[in-house]
Design a protein around this motif. Sequence first.
Motif, short mmCIF file in Angstrom:
data_model
loop_
_atom_site.label_atom_id
_atom_site.label_comp_id
_atom_site.label_asym_id
_atom_site.label_seq_id
_atom_site.Cartn_x
_atom_site.Cartn_y
_atom_site.Cartn_z
N TRP A 29 0.86 -1.18 0.00
CA TRP A 29 0.00 0.00 0.00
C TRP A 29 0.90 1.23 0.00
CZ3 TRP A 29 -1.27 3.09 4.68
CH2 TRP A 29 -2.18 4.11 4.39
N LEU A 30 0.61 2.16 -0.89
CA LEU A 30 1.40 3.38 -1.03
C LEU A 30 0.49 4.57 -0.82
CD1 LEU A 30 3.99 4.94 -2.03
CD2 LEU A 30 3.01 4.73 -4.32
N GLN A 31 0.91 5.51 0.01
CA GLN A 31 0.14 6.74 0.18
C GLN A 31 1.07 7.93 -0.03
OE1 GLN A 31 -2.18 7.14 3.72
NE2 GLN A 31 -3.32 8.82 2.87
N ILE A 32 0.67 8.79 -0.95
CA ILE A 32 1.38 10.03 -1.22
C ILE A 32 0.49 11.13 -0.67
CG2 ILE A 32 2.36 11.51 -3.02
CD1 ILE A 32 2.38 8.92 -4.78
N ALA A 33 1.05 11.99 0.15
CA ALA A 33 0.23 12.96 0.85
C ALA A 33 0.50 14.38 0.41
CB ALA A 33 0.44 12.81 2.35
N PRO A 34 0.01 14.78 -0.78
CA PRO A 34 0.12 16.19 -1.13
C PRO A 34 -0.79 17.02 -0.21
CG PRO A 34 -1.17 15.03 -2.79
CD PRO A 34 -0.67 14.01 -1.82
N ALA A 35 -0.48 18.27 -0.06
CA ALA A 35 -1.20 19.13 0.87
C ALA A 35 -2.70 19.14 0.61
CB ALA A 35 -0.63 20.54 0.80
N GLU A 36 -3.11 19.23 -0.65
CA GLU A 36 -4.54 19.37 -0.95
C GLU A 36 -5.34 18.07 -0.86
OE1 GLU A 36 -2.24 18.77 -4.67
OE2 GLU A 36 -2.07 20.19 -3.03
N ARG A 37 -4.72 16.94 -1.19
CA ARG A 37 -5.48 15.67 -1.18
C ARG A 37 -4.54 14.47 -1.24
NH1 ARG A 37 -8.62 14.28 -6.22
NH2 ARG A 37 -8.63 12.06 -5.95
N PRO A 38 -4.61 13.58 -0.25
CA PRO A 38 -3.74 12.40 -0.29
C PRO A 38 -4.14 11.45 -1.42
CG PRO A 38 -5.14 12.36 1.66
CD PRO A 38 -5.41 13.64 0.95
N ILE A 39 -3.14 10.78 -1.97
CA ILE A 39 -3.35 9.80 -3.03
C ILE A 39 -2.95 8.45 -2.47
CG2 ILE A 39 -2.62 9.05 -5.33
CD1 ILE A 39 -1.94 12.04 -5.86
N SER A 40 -3.83 7.46 -2.62
CA SER A 40 -3.56 6.13 -2.10
C SER A 40 -3.58 5.13 -3.25
CB SER A 40 -4.63 5.79 -1.06
OG SER A 40 -4.30 4.61 -0.39
N ARG A 41 -2.59 4.24 -3.29
CA ARG A 41 -2.50 3.25 -4.36
C ARG A 41 -2.06 1.91 -3.79
NH1 ARG A 41 -4.85 6.67 -6.65
NH2 ARG A 41 -4.40 7.67 -8.63
N VAL A 42 -2.36 0.86 -4.53
CA VAL A 42 -1.85 -0.48 -4.26
C VAL A 42 -0.74 -0.70 -5.28
CG1 VAL A 42 -2.38 -2.94 -4.23
CG2 VAL A 42 -4.10 -1.27 -3.44
N THR A 43 0.44 -1.06 -4.82
CA THR A 43 1.54 -1.27 -5.76
C THR A 43 1.81 -2.76 -5.94
OG1 THR A 43 3.28 -1.15 -4.09
CG2 THR A 43 2.63 0.92 -5.15
N LEU A 44 2.15 -3.09 -7.16
CA LEU A 44 2.50 -4.45 -7.53
C LEU A 44 3.91 -4.38 -8.09
CD1 LEU A 44 1.40 -7.35 -7.92
CD2 LEU A 44 0.72 -6.65 -10.21
N ASP A 45 4.84 -5.02 -7.42
CA ASP A 45 6.26 -4.94 -7.79
C ASP A 45 6.76 -6.33 -8.16
OD1 ASP A 45 8.99 -4.58 -7.99
OD2 ASP A 45 9.23 -3.74 -5.99
N VAL A 46 7.03 -6.53 -9.45
CA VAL A 46 7.58 -7.80 -9.93
C VAL A 46 9.08 -7.62 -9.97
CG1 VAL A 46 7.62 -9.48 -11.81
CG2 VAL A 46 5.50 -8.23 -11.30
N GLY A 47 9.77 -8.30 -9.07
CA GLY A 47 11.21 -8.12 -8.91
C GLY A 47 12.05 -8.71 -10.02
N ARG A 48 13.35 -8.63 -9.84
CA ARG A 48 14.32 -9.12 -10.82
C ARG A 48 14.13 -10.61 -11.07
NH1 ARG A 48 18.37 -5.58 -11.81
NH2 ARG A 48 18.47 -3.79 -10.45
N ASP A 49 14.42 -11.03 -12.30
CA ASP A 49 14.36 -12.45 -12.60
C ASP A 49 15.65 -13.13 -12.15
OD1 ASP A 49 16.30 -12.01 -14.56
OD2 ASP A 49 14.93 -12.26 -16.23
N GLN A 50 15.75 -14.43 -12.35
CA GLN A 50 16.93 -15.17 -11.89
C GLN A 50 18.21 -14.71 -12.56
OE1 GLN A 50 15.80 -19.27 -12.47
NE2 GLN A 50 14.97 -19.40 -10.41
N GLY A 51 18.11 -14.16 -13.77
CA GLY A 51 19.28 -13.65 -14.46
C GLY A 51 19.65 -12.24 -14.05
N GLY A 52 18.88 -11.63 -13.14
CA GLY A 52 19.17 -10.29 -12.66
C GLY A 52 18.53 -9.18 -13.46
N GLU A 53 17.73 -9.54 -14.49
CA GLU A 53 17.06 -8.50 -15.27
C GLU A 53 16.02 -7.80 -14.41
OE1 GLU A 53 17.54 -7.44 -18.49
OE2 GLU A 53 19.33 -8.71 -18.40
N PRO A 54 15.92 -6.48 -14.51
CA PRO A 54 14.97 -5.74 -13.68
C PRO A 54 13.53 -6.15 -13.96
CG PRO A 54 16.40 -4.24 -14.91
CD PRO A 54 16.69 -5.63 -15.38
#
Length: 96
Positions: A29-54
């Motif tokens: 869960w990611l929350q960015i809190a700008p002064a006027e209105r907070p933004i909330s997101r769900v992040t999906l992070d697919v990490g590096r593969d076995q060969g090290g590719e991002p």
Amino acid sequence: MATAGRDRPPVSEDNCVVTACGRSIAVRWLQIAPAERPISRVTLDVGRDQGGEPGVWAALTAGEARDLARLLLLHAGLAEHSTEPVGPARENSRST
């Protein structure tokens, strides 16, 4: 929001899946809190593969995350119980 060149924060077992090929998929869960209105997101992070590719990541609204979850559950059920594709082939996935 680029993370290139930086280590990602550690991921605990309760928010990460490691695939059979060794790739980690983290959900946070990611929350960015700008002064006027907070933004909330769900992040999906697919990490590096076995060969090290991002890997890749996406920031989804709550509705988008629910839509993705519904599709994942639908297709998981199909993968477990069906041997044939369902529905017509998509136009942009035709082989030539």
